[in-house]
Motif scaffolding. Structure first.
Motif, PDB file in Angstrom:
ATOM      1  N   HIS A  33      -8.674 -13.394  16.159  1.00 45.09           N
ATOM      2  CA  HIS A  33      -7.777 -12.984  17.237  1.00 45.09           C
ATOM      3  C   HIS A  33      -7.841 -13.923  18.428  1.00 45.09           C
ATOM      4  N   PHE A  54       0.883  -1.168   0.000  1.00 46.13           N
ATOM      5  CA  PHE A  54       0.000   0.000   0.000  1.00 46.13           C
ATOM      6  C   PHE A  54       0.918   1.214   0.000  1.00 46.13           C
ATOM      7  N   LEU A  84       4.129   1.057   2.099  1.00 42.24           N
ATOM      8  CA  LEU A  84       4.036   0.050   3.162  1.00 42.24           C
ATOM      9  C   LEU A  84       3.834  -1.350   2.578  1.00 42.24           C
ATOM     10  N   ALA A 126       2.446  -4.654   3.155  1.00 37.97           N
ATOM     11  CA  ALA A 126       1.529  -5.319   4.098  1.00 37.97           C
ATOM     12  C   ALA A 126       1.768  -6.823   4.114  1.00 37.97           C
ATOM     13  N   PRO A 159      -0.122 -10.853  15.376  1.00 38.22           N
ATOM     14  CA  PRO A 159      -0.382  -9.623  16.145  1.00 38.22           C
ATOM     15  C   PRO A 159      -1.077  -8.563  15.291  1.00 38.22           C
ATOM     16  N   ASN A 160      -1.543  -7.519  15.924  1.00 40.77           N
ATOM     17  CA  ASN A 160      -2.213  -6.427  15.195  1.00 40.77           C
ATOM     18  C   ASN A 160      -1.331  -5.917  14.061  1.00 40.77           C
ATOM     19  N   GLY A 161      -1.958  -5.718  12.903  1.00 42.59           N
ATOM     20  CA  GLY A 161      -1.233  -5.161  11.763  1.00 42.59           C
ATOM     21  C   GLY A 161      -0.332  -6.157  11.052  1.00 42.59           C
ATOM     22  N   ALA A 162      -0.439  -7.442  11.412  1.00 47.45           N
ATOM     23  CA  ALA A 162       0.458  -8.451  10.826  1.00 47.45           C
ATOM     24  C   ALA A 162       0.153  -8.728   9.353  1.00 47.45           C
ATOM     25  N   GLY A 163      -1.089  -8.420   8.930  1.00 44.08           N
ATOM     26  CA  GLY A 163      -1.447  -8.645   7.523  1.00 44.08           C
ATOM     27  C   GLY A 163      -2.557  -9.671   7.340  1.00 44.08           C
ATOM     28  N   LYS A 164      -3.232 -10.073   8.419  1.00 44.18           N
ATOM     29  CA  LYS A 164      -4.255 -11.128   8.345  1.00 44.18           C
ATOM     30  C   LYS A 164      -5.419 -10.726   7.429  1.00 44.18           C
ATOM     31  N   THR A 165      -5.950  -9.530   7.681  1.00 43.64           N
ATOM     32  CA  THR A 165      -7.106  -9.093   6.876  1.00 43.64           C
ATOM     33  C   THR A 165      -6.706  -8.917   5.420  1.00 43.64           C
ATOM     34  N   THR A 166      -5.499  -8.411   5.209  1.00 40.40           N
ATOM     35  CA  THR A 166      -5.044  -8.231   3.831  1.00 40.40           C
ATOM     36  C   THR A 166      -4.962  -9.585   3.129  1.00 40.40           C
TER      37      THR A 166
HETATM   38  N1  LIG Z   1      -6.058  -0.078   2.458  1.00 32.86           N
HETATM   39  C1  LIG Z   1      -4.916   0.116   3.127  1.00 32.86           C
HETATM   40  N2  LIG Z   1      -4.133   1.169   2.867  1.00 32.86           N
HETATM   41  C2  LIG Z   1      -2.957   1.369   3.529  1.00 32.86           C
HETATM   42  N3  LIG Z   1      -2.470   0.542   4.464  1.00 32.86           N
HETATM   43  C3  LIG Z   1      -3.216  -0.531   4.750  1.00 32.86           C
HETATM   44  C4  LIG Z   1      -4.463  -0.806   4.117  1.00 32.86           C
HETATM   45  N4  LIG Z   1      -4.967  -1.957   4.624  1.00 32.86           N
HETATM   46  C5  LIG Z   1      -4.079  -2.379   5.542  1.00 32.86           C
HETATM   47  N5  LIG Z   1      -3.035  -1.541   5.624  1.00 32.86           N
HETATM   48  C6  LIG Z   1      -1.864  -1.688   6.470  1.00 32.86           C
HETATM   49  O1  LIG Z   1      -1.321  -2.972   6.177  1.00 32.86           O
HETATM   50  C7  LIG Z   1      -0.844  -3.604   7.370  1.00 32.86           C
HETATM   51  C8  LIG Z   1      -1.574  -4.920   7.554  1.00 32.86           C
HETATM   52  O2  LIG Z   1      -2.920  -4.641   7.865  1.00 32.86           O
HETATM   53  P1  LIG Z   1      -4.010  -5.758   8.138  1.00 32.86           P
HETATM   54  O3  LIG Z   1      -5.288  -5.044   8.422  1.00 32.86           O
HETATM   55  O4  LIG Z   1      -3.987  -6.736   7.047  1.00 32.86           O
HETATM   56  O5  LIG Z   1      -3.447  -6.427   9.449  1.00 32.86           O
HETATM   57  P2  LIG Z   1      -4.221  -7.364  10.494  1.00 32.86           P
HETATM   58  O6  LIG Z   1      -3.260  -8.416  10.887  1.00 32.86           O
HETATM   59  O7  LIG Z   1      -5.527  -7.776   9.942  1.00 32.86           O
HETATM   60  O8  LIG Z   1      -4.445  -6.343  11.700  1.00 32.86           O
HETATM   61  P3  LIG Z   1      -5.573  -6.347  12.848  1.00 32.86           P
HETATM   62  O9  LIG Z   1      -5.338  -7.556  13.673  1.00 32.86           O
HETATM   63  O10 LIG Z   1      -5.256  -5.093  13.609  1.00 32.86           O
HETATM   64  O11 LIG Z   1      -6.891  -6.325  12.166  1.00 32.86           O
HETATM   65  C9  LIG Z   1      -1.093  -2.618   8.493  1.00 32.86           C
HETATM   66  O12 LIG Z   1       0.106  -1.895   8.702  1.00 32.86           O
HETATM   67  C10 LIG Z   1      -2.191  -1.738   7.963  1.00 32.86           C
HETATM   68  O13 LIG Z   1      -2.112  -0.452   8.533  1.00 32.86           O
END
Ligand SMILES: Nc1ncnc2c1ncn2[C@@H]1O[C@H](COP(=O)(O)OP(=O)(O)OP(=O)(O)O)[C@@H](O)[C@H]1O
Length: 269
Positions: free
Chosen positions: A223, A28, A31, A33, A52-59
């Protein structure tokens, strides 16, 4: 943990994961991800994705659903190369997903919401639906029956006529799951299925998900460690966009890199 397919008597096709995605890199802007991440979902297994938070799971979840494009990932279905999934093709490809936000239509009843998920079973075209031709009427009845069955399977058939907003959150979650299951997927992707659930509902959810693996492969992002550890056959752990471990729950719990990643998270919260 159940025996993975591939033993004597299995067809050769079952030696492959149902769904495999490799080389997933998502940036992104500046960054990164996800960097060169792989995930393999085996038939009849529940695969957890944690980190952990922000690890990239949702992505990663969004890449699997086709909501987010990765840089030239390699995707295989039962071992054969296929194009990356696209959201509107998921049902036709045997994939269903539930989202954190549930995504139920507020203006439709519970039954109608679930019928939307069964759309791929309609055989009649727009014209016959418009003019109420017999084939379309039979279609409508069949789709309604499927939706009612899916609601019954999840013990929420009693609220078929209700609108989603009038129902408690755990019930709405079941409705969203019914809508995903009514398409009879081979691969079910669950994003944070336990979010917002209390202890009892989470226990029921765990049993439900375990039961689903008889019929399909399940990938869940969540989580809640208790749920992931008790329900998943295999787990992929992400940290800062990379896979730091993959294995069964016991291996994962004992993996020093995983422990470090989670301790690091605690230290920052
Ligand atoms: N659309 C986007 N634009 C910019 N950065 C993004 C976007 N989506 C996610 N990120 C960044 O990518 C990284 C991974 O995010 P992601 O949401 O996949 O993590 P996660 O493991 O699901 O986090 P959480 O447990 O907090 O939901 C994070 O640093 C997030 O800020």
């Amino acid at each position: 943990m159940r025996q993975r397919s591939g033993g004597s008597g299995d067809t050769p096709r079952e030696r492959h994961p149902l769904f495999q995605i490799d080389g997933v890199t998502v940036r992104f802007g500046g960054l990164t991800a996800l960097e060169d991440v792989s995930l393999a979902a085996w038939p009849h297994e529940v695969h957890g994705v944690i980190g952990p938070n922000g690890a990239g799971k949702t992505t990663l979840f969004n890449v699997c659903c086709g909501f987010t494009a990765a840089e030239s990932p390699s995707v295989r279905w039962r071992g054969d190369p296929v194009p990356p999934p696209r959201p509107h093709e998921l049902a036709a490809r045997g994939i269903a997903r539930t989202l954190q936000g549930l995504g139920l239509f507020r203006g439709l009843t519970v039954l109608e919401n679930v019928m939307v998920g069964a759309d791929r079973f309609r055989r009649s075209g727009f014209a016959s639906a418009l003019f109420g031709l017999p084939r379309s009427v039979a279609d409508e009845r069949a789709v309604r029956n499927r939706a009612q069955r899916a609601l019954r399977d999840l013990d929420v058939d009693g609220c078929a006529a209700a609108y989603p907003d009038s129902l408690p959150y755990p019930i709405r979650k079941r409705v969203a799951l019914a809508r995903a299951l009514v398409s009879e997927p081979e691969l079910l992707l669950l994003d944070e299925p336990a979010s917002g659930l209390g202890h009892d509902d989470m226990g029921e959810l765990g049993e439900l998900v375990r039961g689903l693996s008889d019929r399909m492969a399940v990938v869940l992002v969540d989580h809640h460690m208790d749920l992931v550890m008790s329900v998943c056959d295999r787990i992929t752990v992400l940290d800062f966009g990379r896979v730091i471990a993959t294995g069964g729950p016991d291996e994962i719990a004992a993996n020093p890199a995983v422990v470090r990643a989670y301790l690091g998270e605690e230290a920052h919260t």
